[in-house]
Motif scaffolding. Structure first.
Motif, PDB file in Angstrom:
ATOM      1  N   ILE A  87       0.830  -1.203   0.000  1.00 54.40           N
ATOM      2  CA  ILE A  87       0.000   0.000   0.000  1.00 54.40           C
ATOM      3  C   ILE A  87       0.868   1.258   0.000  1.00 54.40           C
ATOM      4  O   ILE A  87       0.620   2.198  -0.766  1.00 54.40           O
ATOM      5  CB  ILE A  87      -0.984  -0.011   1.184  1.00 54.40           C
ATOM      6  CG1 ILE A  87      -2.073  -1.058   0.923  1.00 54.40           C
ATOM      7  CG2 ILE A  87      -1.613   1.367   1.391  1.00 54.40           C
ATOM      8  CD1 ILE A  87      -3.028  -1.283   2.072  1.00 54.40           C
ATOM      9  N   SER A 136       2.465   1.648  -3.379  1.00 54.26           N
ATOM     10  CA  SER A 136       1.461   2.100  -4.328  1.00 54.26           C
ATOM     11  C   SER A 136       1.216   3.596  -4.213  1.00 54.26           C
ATOM     12  O   SER A 136       1.119   4.306  -5.215  1.00 54.26           O
ATOM     13  CB  SER A 136       0.161   1.329  -4.101  1.00 54.26           C
ATOM     14  OG  SER A 136      -0.896   1.880  -4.828  1.00 54.26           O
ATOM     15  N   ASN A 175      -2.544   5.748 -11.655  1.00 54.04           N
ATOM     16  CA  ASN A 175      -3.114   4.400 -11.829  1.00 54.04           C
ATOM     17  C   ASN A 175      -2.537   3.392 -10.842  1.00 54.04           C
ATOM     18  O   ASN A 175      -3.122   2.324 -10.643  1.00 54.04           O
ATOM     19  CB  ASN A 175      -2.901   3.902 -13.258  1.00 54.04           C
ATOM     20  CG  ASN A 175      -3.862   4.560 -14.215  1.00 54.04           C
ATOM     21  OD1 ASN A 175      -4.994   4.862 -13.861  1.00 54.04           O
ATOM     22  ND2 ASN A 175      -3.417   4.794 -15.429  1.00 54.04           N
ATOM     23  N   LEU A 203      -2.743   3.602  -7.817  1.00 54.43           N
ATOM     24  CA  LEU A 203      -3.692   3.509  -6.707  1.00 54.43           C
ATOM     25  C   LEU A 203      -4.557   2.260  -6.809  1.00 54.43           C
ATOM     26  O   LEU A 203      -5.098   1.794  -5.810  1.00 54.43           O
ATOM     27  CB  LEU A 203      -4.566   4.760  -6.638  1.00 54.43           C
ATOM     28  CG  LEU A 203      -3.825   6.038  -6.242  1.00 54.43           C
ATOM     29  CD1 LEU A 203      -4.742   7.233  -6.363  1.00 54.43           C
ATOM     30  CD2 LEU A 203      -3.253   5.913  -4.841  1.00 54.43           C
ATOM     31  N   TRP A 204      -4.669   1.694  -8.018  1.00 58.69           N
ATOM     32  CA  TRP A 204      -5.416   0.445  -8.175  1.00 58.69           C
ATOM     33  C   TRP A 204      -4.756  -0.686  -7.400  1.00 58.69           C
ATOM     34  O   TRP A 204      -5.439  -1.597  -6.922  1.00 58.69           O
ATOM     35  CB  TRP A 204      -5.562   0.084  -9.654  1.00 58.69           C
ATOM     36  CG  TRP A 204      -6.545   0.965 -10.353  1.00 58.69           C
ATOM     37  CD1 TRP A 204      -6.272   1.964 -11.236  1.00 58.69           C
ATOM     38  CD2 TRP A 204      -7.962   0.952 -10.200  1.00 58.69           C
ATOM     39  NE1 TRP A 204      -7.431   2.560 -11.644  1.00 58.69           N
ATOM     40  CE2 TRP A 204      -8.485   1.961 -11.025  1.00 58.69           C
ATOM     41  CE3 TRP A 204      -8.846   0.181  -9.452  1.00 58.69           C
ATOM     42  CZ2 TRP A 204      -9.847   2.215 -11.123  1.00 58.69           C
ATOM     43  CZ3 TRP A 204     -10.201   0.441  -9.544  1.00 58.69           C
ATOM     44  CH2 TRP A 204     -10.689   1.444 -10.368  1.00 58.69           C
ATOM     45  N   ALA A 262      -3.234  -0.347  -4.485  1.00 57.54           N
ATOM     46  CA  ALA A 262      -3.674  -0.155  -3.098  1.00 57.54           C
ATOM     47  C   ALA A 262      -5.120  -0.628  -2.923  1.00 57.54           C
ATOM     48  O   ALA A 262      -5.458  -1.254  -1.910  1.00 57.54           O
ATOM     49  CB  ALA A 262      -3.545   1.310  -2.689  1.00 57.54           C
ATOM     50  N   ALA A 263      -5.964  -0.345  -3.910  1.00 54.74           N
ATOM     51  CA  ALA A 263      -7.357  -0.797  -3.847  1.00 54.74           C
ATOM     52  C   ALA A 263      -7.443  -2.322  -3.864  1.00 54.74           C
ATOM     53  O   ALA A 263      -8.237  -2.915  -3.118  1.00 54.74           O
ATOM     54  CB  ALA A 263      -8.149  -0.214  -5.016  1.00 54.74           C
ATOM     55  N   PHE A 264      -6.619  -2.965  -4.684  1.00 57.23           N
ATOM     56  CA  PHE A 264      -6.603  -4.425  -4.761  1.00 57.23           C
ATOM     57  C   PHE A 264      -6.177  -5.036  -3.432  1.00 57.23           C
ATOM     58  O   PHE A 264      -6.800  -5.979  -2.942  1.00 57.23           O
ATOM     59  CB  PHE A 264      -5.669  -4.866  -5.892  1.00 57.23           C
ATOM     60  CG  PHE A 264      -5.488  -6.342  -5.985  1.00 57.23           C
ATOM     61  CD1 PHE A 264      -6.491  -7.146  -6.495  1.00 57.23           C
ATOM     62  CD2 PHE A 264      -4.307  -6.940  -5.564  1.00 57.23           C
ATOM     63  CE1 PHE A 264      -6.321  -8.522  -6.586  1.00 57.23           C
ATOM     64  CE2 PHE A 264      -4.131  -8.307  -5.641  1.00 57.23           C
ATOM     65  CZ  PHE A 264      -5.143  -9.095  -6.156  1.00 57.23           C
ATOM     66  N   GLY A 271      -6.320  -3.615  -0.442  1.00 57.93           N
ATOM     67  CA  GLY A 271      -7.372  -3.339   0.533  1.00 57.93           C
ATOM     68  C   GLY A 271      -8.571  -4.253   0.363  1.00 57.93           C
ATOM     69  O   GLY A 271      -9.133  -4.752   1.343  1.00 57.93           O
ATOM     70  N   PHE A 272      -8.956  -4.499  -0.890  1.00 54.39           N
ATOM     71  CA  PHE A 272     -10.072  -5.406  -1.150  1.00 54.39           C
ATOM     72  C   PHE A 272      -9.759  -6.817  -0.661  1.00 54.39           C
ATOM     73  O   PHE A 272     -10.600  -7.480  -0.055  1.00 54.39           O
ATOM     74  CB  PHE A 272     -10.421  -5.426  -2.639  1.00 54.39           C
ATOM     75  CG  PHE A 272     -11.449  -6.460  -2.986  1.00 54.39           C
ATOM     76  CD1 PHE A 272     -12.782  -6.243  -2.704  1.00 54.39           C
ATOM     77  CD2 PHE A 272     -11.082  -7.658  -3.577  1.00 54.39           C
ATOM     78  CE1 PHE A 272     -13.743  -7.195  -3.002  1.00 54.39           C
ATOM     79  CE2 PHE A 272     -12.029  -8.622  -3.880  1.00 54.39           C
ATOM     80  CZ  PHE A 272     -13.358  -8.391  -3.598  1.00 54.39           C
ATOM     81  N   ASN A 273      -8.536  -7.279  -0.914  1.00 52.62           N
ATOM     82  CA  ASN A 273      -8.163  -8.619  -0.461  1.00 52.62           C
ATOM     83  C   ASN A 273      -8.147  -8.717   1.058  1.00 52.62           C
ATOM     84  O   ASN A 273      -8.537  -9.745   1.617  1.00 52.62           O
ATOM     85  CB  ASN A 273      -6.813  -9.041  -1.045  1.00 52.62           C
ATOM     86  CG  ASN A 273      -6.960  -9.655  -2.404  1.00 52.62           C
ATOM     87  OD1 ASN A 273      -7.760 -10.549  -2.592  1.00 52.62           O
ATOM     88  ND2 ASN A 273      -6.199  -9.161  -3.358  1.00 52.62           N
TER      89      ASN A 273
END
Length: 66
Positions: free
Chosen positions: A15, A18, A28, A30-31, A33-35, A37-39
């Motif tokens: 994170i 990222s 881009n 930041l995707w 970090a989103a991935f 966080g989602f996991n």
């Protein structure tokens, strides 16, 4: 070292990396970090952790989600 600690460290590193890449290179990133966080979120509900599986195959032991 406990698997849970290793996974938290990996997540934190990814994170932060990222965020740095997004700031200095391209938003881009930041995707990533989103991935991550989602996991983390889905593993808290499902007890399925992809990184745990990878680390076990590489010779790590223990369990982060039990």
């Amino acid at each position: 070292m406990k698997m849970e600690l290793i996974i938290r460290r990996f997540a934190g590193i990814f994170i932060l990396a990222s965020l740095l890449l997004a700031h200095y290179h391209n938003p881009n990133w930041l995707w990533l970090a989103a991935f991550v966080g989602f996991n983390l979120l889905q593993s808290s509900f499902t007890k399925f952790c992809p990184l745990e599986i990878i680390l076990k195959k590489l010779g790590g032991g223990g369990s982060c989600c039990s």
